[in-house]
Motif scaffolding. Structure first.
Motif, PDB file in Angstrom:
ATOM      1  N   GLY A 108       0.779  -1.227   0.000  1.00  0.00           N
ATOM      2  CA  GLY A 108       0.000   0.000   0.000  1.00  0.00           C
ATOM      3  C   GLY A 108       0.810   1.275   0.000  1.00  0.00           C
ATOM      4  N   THR A 109       1.906   1.300   0.745  1.00  0.00           N
ATOM      5  CA  THR A 109       2.699   2.528   0.827  1.00  0.00           C
ATOM      6  C   THR A 109       3.329   2.896  -0.521  1.00  0.00           C
ATOM      7  OG1 THR A 109       4.547   1.176   1.631  1.00  0.00           O
ATOM      8  CG2 THR A 109       3.206   2.309   3.280  1.00  0.00           C
ATOM      9  N   GLU A 110       3.536   1.908  -1.394  1.00  0.00           N
ATOM     10  CA  GLU A 110       4.164   2.188  -2.686  1.00  0.00           C
ATOM     11  C   GLU A 110       3.177   2.728  -3.721  1.00  0.00           C
ATOM     12  OE1 GLU A 110       6.385  -1.142  -4.095  1.00  0.00           O
ATOM     13  OE2 GLU A 110       7.720  -1.188  -2.345  1.00  0.00           O
ATOM     14  N   LEU A 111       1.883   2.683  -3.408  1.00  0.00           N
ATOM     15  CA  LEU A 111       0.875   3.150  -4.359  1.00  0.00           C
ATOM     16  C   LEU A 111       0.389   4.564  -4.072  1.00  0.00           C
ATOM     17  CD1 LEU A 111      -1.433  -0.003  -4.681  1.00  0.00           C
ATOM     18  CD2 LEU A 111       0.479   0.660  -6.156  1.00  0.00           C
ATOM     19  N   ILE A 112       0.819   5.136  -2.970  1.00  0.00           N
ATOM     20  CA  ILE A 112       0.268   6.427  -2.545  1.00  0.00           C
ATOM     21  C   ILE A 112       0.449   7.509  -3.599  1.00  0.00           C
ATOM     22  CG2 ILE A 112       0.484   8.299  -0.868  1.00  0.00           C
ATOM     23  CD1 ILE A 112       1.092   6.186   1.250  1.00  0.00           C
ATOM     24  N   LYS A 140      -9.627   4.574   8.747  1.00  0.00           N
ATOM     25  CA  LYS A 140      -9.817   5.894   8.153  1.00  0.00           C
ATOM     26  C   LYS A 140      -8.912   6.065   6.936  1.00  0.00           C
ATOM     27  CE  LYS A 140     -11.142   8.136  12.504  1.00  0.00           C
ATOM     28  NZ  LYS A 140     -10.822   9.195  13.487  1.00  0.00           N
ATOM     29  N   PRO A 141      -9.374   6.769   5.902  1.00  0.00           N
ATOM     30  CA  PRO A 141      -8.529   7.005   4.720  1.00  0.00           C
ATOM     31  C   PRO A 141      -7.228   7.698   5.098  1.00  0.00           C
ATOM     32  CG  PRO A 141     -10.809   7.631   4.276  1.00  0.00           C
ATOM     33  CD  PRO A 141     -10.720   7.365   5.752  1.00  0.00           C
ATOM     34  N   GLN A 142      -6.134   7.266   4.482  1.00  0.00           N
ATOM     35  CA  GLN A 142      -4.827   7.860   4.757  1.00  0.00           C
ATOM     36  C   GLN A 142      -4.313   8.685   3.583  1.00  0.00           C
ATOM     37  OE1 GLN A 142      -1.972   5.250   6.889  1.00  0.00           O
ATOM     38  NE2 GLN A 142      -3.613   3.714   6.937  1.00  0.00           N
ATOM     39  N   VAL A 143      -5.124   8.808   2.528  1.00  0.00           N
ATOM     40  CA  VAL A 143      -4.771   9.632   1.367  1.00  0.00           C
ATOM     41  C   VAL A 143      -5.891  10.641   1.159  1.00  0.00           C
ATOM     42  CG1 VAL A 143      -4.306   9.664  -1.110  1.00  0.00           C
ATOM     43  CG2 VAL A 143      -3.459   7.762   0.292  1.00  0.00           C
ATOM     44  N   ALA A 144      -5.540  11.904   1.125  1.00  0.00           N
ATOM     45  CA  ALA A 144      -6.533  12.957   0.953  1.00  0.00           C
ATOM     46  C   ALA A 144      -7.276  12.781  -0.374  1.00  0.00           C
ATOM     47  CB  ALA A 144      -5.858  14.329   0.994  1.00  0.00           C
ATOM     48  N   GLY A 145      -8.593  12.917  -0.336  1.00  0.00           N
ATOM     49  CA  GLY A 145      -9.391  12.816  -1.549  1.00  0.00           C
ATOM     50  C   GLY A 145      -9.868  11.425  -1.885  1.00  0.00           C
ATOM     51  N   LEU A 146      -9.476  10.419  -1.083  1.00  0.00           N
ATOM     52  CA  LEU A 146      -9.917   9.051  -1.327  1.00  0.00           C
ATOM     53  C   LEU A 146     -11.439   8.979  -1.160  1.00  0.00           C
ATOM     54  CD1 LEU A 146      -8.144   6.509  -1.938  1.00  0.00           C
ATOM     55  CD2 LEU A 146      -8.424   5.881   0.466  1.00  0.00           C
ATOM     56  N   GLY A 310     -14.192   5.736   5.976  1.00  0.00           N
ATOM     57  CA  GLY A 310     -13.635   4.442   6.321  1.00  0.00           C
ATOM     58  C   GLY A 310     -14.710   3.436   6.674  1.00  0.00           C
ATOM     59  N   ILE A 311     -14.573   2.222   6.164  1.00  0.00           N
ATOM     60  CA  ILE A 311     -15.532   1.146   6.447  1.00  0.00           C
ATOM     61  C   ILE A 311     -14.759  -0.123   6.800  1.00  0.00           C
ATOM     62  CG2 ILE A 311     -17.349  -0.328   5.528  1.00  0.00           C
ATOM     63  CD1 ILE A 311     -18.066   1.891   3.571  1.00  0.00           C
ATOM     64  N   ASP A 312     -15.061  -0.692   7.958  1.00  0.00           N
ATOM     65  CA  ASP A 312     -14.554  -2.012   8.336  1.00  0.00           C
ATOM     66  C   ASP A 312     -15.770  -2.933   8.403  1.00  0.00           C
ATOM     67  OD1 ASP A 312     -13.542  -4.313   9.405  1.00  0.00           O
ATOM     68  OD2 ASP A 312     -12.746  -3.412  11.240  1.00  0.00           O
ATOM     69  N   PRO A 313     -16.002  -3.759   7.371  1.00  0.00           N
ATOM     70  CA  PRO A 313     -17.200  -4.597   7.343  1.00  0.00           C
ATOM     71  C   PRO A 313     -17.344  -5.517   8.549  1.00  0.00           C
ATOM     72  CG  PRO A 313     -16.133  -4.599   5.205  1.00  0.00           C
ATOM     73  CD  PRO A 313     -15.190  -3.936   6.162  1.00  0.00           C
ATOM     74  N   VAL A 314     -16.217  -5.926   9.121  1.00  0.00           N
ATOM     75  CA  VAL A 314     -16.257  -6.846  10.261  1.00  0.00           C
ATOM     76  C   VAL A 314     -16.900  -6.200  11.486  1.00  0.00           C
ATOM     77  CG1 VAL A 314     -14.823  -8.223  11.838  1.00  0.00           C
ATOM     78  CG2 VAL A 314     -14.268  -8.136   9.410  1.00  0.00           C
ATOM     79  N   ALA A 315     -16.843  -4.878  11.549  1.00  0.00           N
ATOM     80  CA  ALA A 315     -17.414  -4.170  12.705  1.00  0.00           C
ATOM     81  C   ALA A 315     -18.914  -4.415  12.836  1.00  0.00           C
ATOM     82  CB  ALA A 315     -17.133  -2.675  12.577  1.00  0.00           C
ATOM     83  N   LYS A 316     -19.556  -4.812  11.731  1.00  0.00           N
ATOM     84  CA  LYS A 316     -21.000  -5.070  11.751  1.00  0.00           C
ATOM     85  C   LYS A 316     -21.335  -6.485  12.211  1.00  0.00           C
ATOM     86  CE  LYS A 316     -21.146  -2.353   7.466  1.00  0.00           C
ATOM     87  NZ  LYS A 316     -21.488  -2.408   6.016  1.00  0.00           N
TER      88      LYS A 316
END
Length: 337
Positions: A108-112, A140-146, A310-316
């Motif tokens: 993930g860090t290489e795609l920012i 939570k999103p870590q890239v602005a505008g996601l 941000g969505i974590d489906p497992v939280a449901k």
């Protein structure tokens, strides 16, 4: 430290894990009778189409696109190659053929940088499954505008595994409670996050200690070999913790009546093991839910301009995604294991 994706190597043969492949594209057609809706053209960047964890995610994404109407998915298969995936992201951005991208990161860090470029080009980008950034403790999103960040949170999984270990050690009166801990890819940031959270959860419980470690590379046969090695060197192990694929290997190497097995993934295999009493517990993941949520976020972003956050489906899920024999009937496996 690079972050490699969870369950990424649960596929036949490990030798080609990081082989760079020229990936073909597959486009899923739009539903009929939806001409009045704004077209949504999604480039879906899969880490590996052949992966057993990815297959239900992709199937759910296709179904969600069809249900949305006038939405199409073009699949790009990175075949577990970070280099290929980065090239694909840059290519779909510059092609001007898509107004949405769903990215399922390998590292993930290489795609920012490339994601920022896509957003700057006016493309709605949704991140899915793995963290797109250095923080593995948030959804939570870590890239602005996601436009959406549909992920599981690695540190939460590690913490829950630790809590389940504490519970198991008490329930079976294991003192000392000797843990054999299976990493998937020990050097990855993902496994570092999992193990750090696990160690934090069991800290202070002096009867619990990790007496052996191994790696399973999300592959049952490798997990079997790793557990056999751990047991040979440490026959006093009475708890084994790892991913579902690792535990699928472990159950072949030990007597489940004498060794407590704790997994994560909530795969079909894992849920069957819990129901049968051969596995003690599991921490859920939800690849199909992620596929559905990611497409819905992309469609919403294109048609309304609004993101999903941000969505974590497992939280449901029931019990926060912690599966035991008492509640296993409330869960449905979303991938085979």
């Amino acid at each position: 430290m690079n972050s490699y994706p969870l369950r990424r190597w649960a596929r036949p043969g490990f030798a080609g894990v990081l082989a760079v492949a020229v990936a073909g594209a597959l486009t899923v057609g739009v539903a009929s009778g939806s001409a009045g809706k704004k077209p949504v053209k999604i480039a879906y960047l899969s880490f590996a189409v052949a992966n057993s964890y990815d297959a239900p995610m992709l199937a759910a994404a296709k179904a969600a696109a069809k249900a949305a109407g006038n939405a199409s998915i073009t699949v790009e298969d990175a075949d577990n190659s970070p280099t290929t995936q980065l090239d694909q992201l840059q290519t779909v951005t510059s092609s001007h053929q898509y107004n949405a991208i769903i990215v399922q990161p390998i590292v993930g860090t290489e795609l920012i940088g490339a994601v920022k470029a896509a957003i700057a080009a006016g493309i709605k980008v949704v991140n899915m499954d793995q963290e797109l950034g250095p923080n593995l403790a948030t959804d939570k999103p870590q890239v602005a505008g996601l436009s959406g960040n549909v992920v599981f949170v690695p540190t939460l999984i590690g913490k829950k595994l630790g809590q389940l270990t504490i519970k198991a050690c008490a329930a079976f009166k294991l003192n000392p409670c000797n843990v054999g801990y299976l990493d998937d890819i020990k050097a990855s940031a993902l496994d570092e996050a999992l193990s750090s959270a696990y160690n934090g959860a069991i800290a202070g419980h002096t009867q619990i200690s990790i007496v052996a470690e191994g790696q399973d590379y999300f592959t049952p046969s490798i997990g079997l070999s790793a557990v056999q090695t751990m047991i040979q060197a440490n026959p006093n192990i009475n708890v084994i913790v790892g991913s579902d694929q690792g535990i699928e290997g472990a159950v072949q190497a030990v007597n489940p009546k004498k060794v407590v097995l704790i997994g994560y993934g909530a795969s079909v295999a894992g849920l069957k093991g819990i129901a049968a009493g051969t596995w003690y517990s599991d921490v859920a993941q939800a690849p199909a839910s992620e596929g559905t949520d990611a497409v819905q976020c992309a469609v919403k972003a294109v048609r309304t301009g609004k993101g999903c956050g941000g969505i974590d489906p497992v939280a449901k899920f029931p019990s926060g995604g912690i599966v035991t024999k008492a509640n296993v009937k409330k869960f449905k496996g979303q991938w085979p294991g």
